[in-house]
Design a protein around this motif. Structure first.
Motif, mmCIF file in Angstrom:
data_model
loop_
_atom_site.group_PDB
_atom_site.id
_atom_site.type_symbol
_atom_site.label_atom_id
_atom_site.label_comp_id
_atom_site.label_asym_id
_atom_site.label_seq_id
_atom_site.Cartn_x
_atom_site.Cartn_y
_atom_site.Cartn_z
ATOM 1 N N ARG A 80 -0.103 -8.980 -1.954
ATOM 2 C CA ARG A 80 -0.313 -9.533 -0.463
ATOM 3 C C ARG A 80 -1.133 -10.476 -0.448
ATOM 4 O O ARG A 80 -2.355 -10.440 -0.884
ATOM 5 C CB ARG A 80 -0.802 -8.096 0.424
ATOM 6 C CG ARG A 80 -0.723 -8.521 1.831
ATOM 7 C CD ARG A 80 0.806 -8.347 2.394
ATOM 8 N NE ARG A 80 0.853 -9.049 3.634
ATOM 9 C CZ ARG A 80 0.535 -8.288 4.964
ATOM 10 N NH1 ARG A 80 0.564 -7.106 4.724
ATOM 11 N NH2 ARG A 80 0.410 -9.005 5.934
ATOM 12 N N THR A 138 -1.919 -3.420 -4.430
ATOM 13 C CA THR A 138 -1.494 -1.945 -4.299
ATOM 14 C C THR A 138 -1.662 -1.230 -5.713
ATOM 15 O O THR A 138 -1.011 -2.051 -6.696
ATOM 16 C CB THR A 138 -0.393 -1.542 -3.672
ATOM 17 O OG1 THR A 138 -0.394 -2.310 -2.345
ATOM 18 C CG2 THR A 138 -0.201 0.011 -3.207
ATOM 19 N N ASN A 146 -8.288 -1.206 5.927
ATOM 20 C CA ASN A 146 -7.395 -2.294 5.359
ATOM 21 C C ASN A 146 -7.471 -3.541 6.069
ATOM 22 O O ASN A 146 -7.731 -3.477 7.174
ATOM 23 C CB ASN A 146 -5.964 -1.698 5.713
ATOM 24 C CG ASN A 146 -4.836 -2.303 5.364
ATOM 25 O OD1 ASN A 146 -5.084 -3.442 4.388
ATOM 26 N ND2 ASN A 146 -3.682 -2.317 6.020
ATOM 27 N N PRO A 147 -7.756 -4.552 5.319
ATOM 28 C CA PRO A 147 -7.605 -4.922 3.804
ATOM 29 C C PRO A 147 -8.845 -5.143 3.028
ATOM 30 O O PRO A 147 -8.489 -5.144 1.817
ATOM 31 C CB PRO A 147 -6.900 -6.115 3.834
ATOM 32 C CG PRO A 147 -7.662 -6.871 4.948
ATOM 33 C CD PRO A 147 -8.014 -5.817 6.004
ATOM 34 N N THR A 148 -9.962 -4.384 3.330
ATOM 35 C CA THR A 148 -11.102 -4.477 2.495
ATOM 36 C C THR A 148 -11.156 -3.462 1.413
ATOM 37 O O THR A 148 -11.956 -3.610 0.683
ATOM 38 C CB THR A 148 -12.449 -4.673 3.442
ATOM 39 O OG1 THR A 148 -12.480 -3.780 4.312
ATOM 40 C CG2 THR A 148 -12.283 -6.222 4.425
ATOM 41 N N LEU A 201 -3.561 -12.601 1.386
ATOM 42 C CA LEU A 201 -4.476 -12.556 2.724
ATOM 43 C C LEU A 201 -5.317 -13.805 3.036
ATOM 44 O O LEU A 201 -6.248 -13.631 3.756
ATOM 45 C CB LEU A 201 -5.211 -11.182 2.725
ATOM 46 C CG LEU A 201 -4.399 -9.881 2.409
ATOM 47 C CD1 LEU A 201 -5.179 -8.720 1.907
ATOM 48 C CD2 LEU A 201 -3.915 -9.756 3.973
ATOM 49 N N ASN A 232 0.911 -1.228 0.127
ATOM 50 C CA ASN A 232 -0.080 -0.053 -0.121
ATOM 51 C C ASN A 232 0.889 1.456 0.091
ATOM 52 O O ASN A 232 0.568 2.261 0.736
ATOM 53 C CB ASN A 232 -0.823 -0.066 1.382
ATOM 54 C CG ASN A 232 -1.717 -1.069 1.138
ATOM 55 O OD1 ASN A 232 -2.100 -1.996 0.045
ATOM 56 N ND2 ASN A 232 -2.635 -1.302 2.257
ATOM 57 N N SER A 267 -13.261 -0.412 -3.910
ATOM 58 C CA SER A 267 -12.278 0.214 -2.863
ATOM 59 C C SER A 267 -12.399 1.835 -3.135
ATOM 60 O O SER A 267 -12.225 2.252 -4.093
ATOM 61 C CB SER A 267 -10.829 -0.202 -3.465
ATOM 62 O OG SER A 267 -9.921 0.694 -2.582
ATOM 63 N N LEU A 302 -8.664 -5.217 -2.867
ATOM 64 C CA LEU A 302 -9.030 -6.770 -2.481
ATOM 65 C C LEU A 302 -9.418 -7.465 -3.623
ATOM 66 O O LEU A 302 -10.622 -6.999 -4.012
ATOM 67 C CB LEU A 302 -9.810 -6.708 -0.867
ATOM 68 C CG LEU A 302 -9.612 -8.100 -0.434
ATOM 69 C CD1 LEU A 302 -8.353 -8.525 0.416
ATOM 70 C CD2 LEU A 302 -10.869 -8.074 0.623
ATOM 71 N N ARG A 324 -4.350 -8.870 -2.266
ATOM 72 C CA ARG A 324 -4.751 -7.660 -2.237
ATOM 73 C C ARG A 324 -3.512 -7.011 -3.034
ATOM 74 O O ARG A 324 -2.278 -7.162 -2.797
ATOM 75 C CB ARG A 324 -4.605 -7.092 -0.715
ATOM 76 C CG ARG A 324 -4.730 -5.596 -0.532
ATOM 77 C CD ARG A 324 -4.607 -4.842 0.617
ATOM 78 N NE ARG A 324 -2.869 -4.955 0.849
ATOM 79 C CZ ARG A 324 -2.100 -4.776 1.963
ATOM 80 N NH1 ARG A 324 -2.833 -4.606 3.231
ATOM 81 N NH2 ARG A 324 -0.999 -4.710 1.963
#
Ligand code: PMP
Length: 352
Positions: free
Chosen positions: A311, A324, A152-154, A313, A31, A284, A290, A322
């Motif tokens: 990422r 960025t 974060n993270p949704t 998750l 992020n 988002s 996500l 996720r």
């Protein structure tokens, strides 16, 4: 020496925050902003290396105060907003309540400091479950509630009405963590500070191109700032960060241009992912998206094989990764790689 017996039990039960450097060609996992403030580094040359930093970060606070329209007495600086979470929990203690899934540091720091943590699952849309949150507030009487919005993270913002109800019904401090607010379409909670004495807003410069500096700040009623300031280490923000941040914050045009590029990149990423069969992106308001896929671990590994780091998750939100927002080129490379991986997955399934 018996290390296990020496370490406090709350600490020995913890797992360290997972922030390994994984080699990659395109880094879309943390992020961060893809745009930095190189020219602001010149300001670092003015630093007197033999002197301690300004403990109050007065110049920086002045700039933040003017940029955000809040008084300096209402601002407290942190070595990243992570540090402010530490200071808030040190000052007020627990129970510490937050919805899950959310930013992991609320729980990690709460437990490290030996406080009770209360986790309330989000609803099916990843919004606050108002009834369960309010019931937990009444039952556990949290000293601190952390609400990351956008979360974060949704990636979504929580409903403002639900946040307000929680602020109104809580006897403790409600921290609205606005780390991702610069990317959101709706106004944040700063204008409401004057109406709610138990509201704390947290912001960070990490997501807008200055992650290397480690600089976060909170805005709250002066009495809260004064209490939290008692536990702050005297020179928590170093001179280089103070100088470079002050120079970067003056470049308002650069900041606005990069924010606009990230928001439009995010929307293109979302639309691109929606078109790939087998990929379900979640709307988002942040600088990341996500997304759910059938086999998250496998897709994560396949992306990494192509040099793209996102990422994973899967352990936190089932089947989710996720990504960025990067530069337009990085976003396009990610979409292309994901499309190829997903089409290979489909072919394998069809053959089987
Ligand atoms: N809050 C949220 C919601 C975050 O996602 C993060 C960083 N991932 C932070 C706070 C911490 O930011 P900082 O770099 O300022 O410590």
């Amino acid at each position: 020496m018996n290390l296990k017996r020496l370490v406090k039990k709350e600490v020995s039960r913890l797992r360290a925050y997972d922030a390994k450097e994984i080699p990659c060609r395109i880094k879309l996992d943390a992020n961060e902003s893809p745009y930095g403030f190189g020219p602001a580094l010149k300001a670092a040359k003015t630093v007197l290396t033999n002197r301690y930093p300004d403990p109050d970060a007065a110049r920086l606070k002045g700039l933040l105060s003017r940029s955000f329209g809040v008084k300096e007495a209402n601002i407290l600086q942190g070595n990243g907003s992570d540090e402010l979470i530490y200071y808030l929990i040190t000052t007020f203690g627990g129970p510490v309540l937050y919805p899950v899934p959310t930013f992991s540091m609320y729980g990690i720091i709460g437990r490290a400091l030996g406080e009770e943590t209360v986790e309330i699952p989000l609803d099916g849309e990843f919004d606050l479950d108002e009834d369960r949150m309010l019931r937990a507030v009444r039952k556990t009487k949290p000293k601190l509630i952390f609400l990351s919005s956008p979360n974060n993270p949704t990636g979504n913002c929580f409903s403002a009405g639900k946040i307000l109800k929680i602020i109104e019904q809580s006897r403790g401090i409600v921290v609205v963590d606005e780390a991702y607010q610069p990317f959101a379409s709706e106004e944040g909670f700063l204008p409401l500070l004057k109406d709610y004495e138990n509201l704390v807003i947290m912001r960070t410069l990490s997501k807008i191109g200055l992650a290397a500096l480690r600089l976060g700040f909170m805005v709250a009623e002066a009495g809260i700032v004064a209490e939290v300031n008692k536990v702050r280490l005297p020179f928590n923000v170093n001179s280089f960060s103070q100088a470079v941040a002050a120079a970067a914050l003056k470049d308002r045009r650069g900041l606005q241009t990069s924010l606009r590029a990230i928001v439009s990149g995010r929307d293109l990423l979302f639309e691109g992912m929606e078109k790939i069969e087998g990929v379900r992106p979640h709307p988002s308001e942040a600088n990341f998206v996500l997304f759910a896929v059938k086999d998250a671990d496998k897709v994560y590994r396949s992306l990494l094989k192509k040099g793209i780091l996102v990422r994973n998750l899967d352990g936190v939100v089932k089947g989710c990764l996720r990504v960025t927002v990067g530069t337009p080129r990085e976003n396009a490379a990610f979409l292309k790689a994901l499309a190829v991986i997903m089409s290979k997955e489909r072919q394998i399934k069809e053959v089987a």
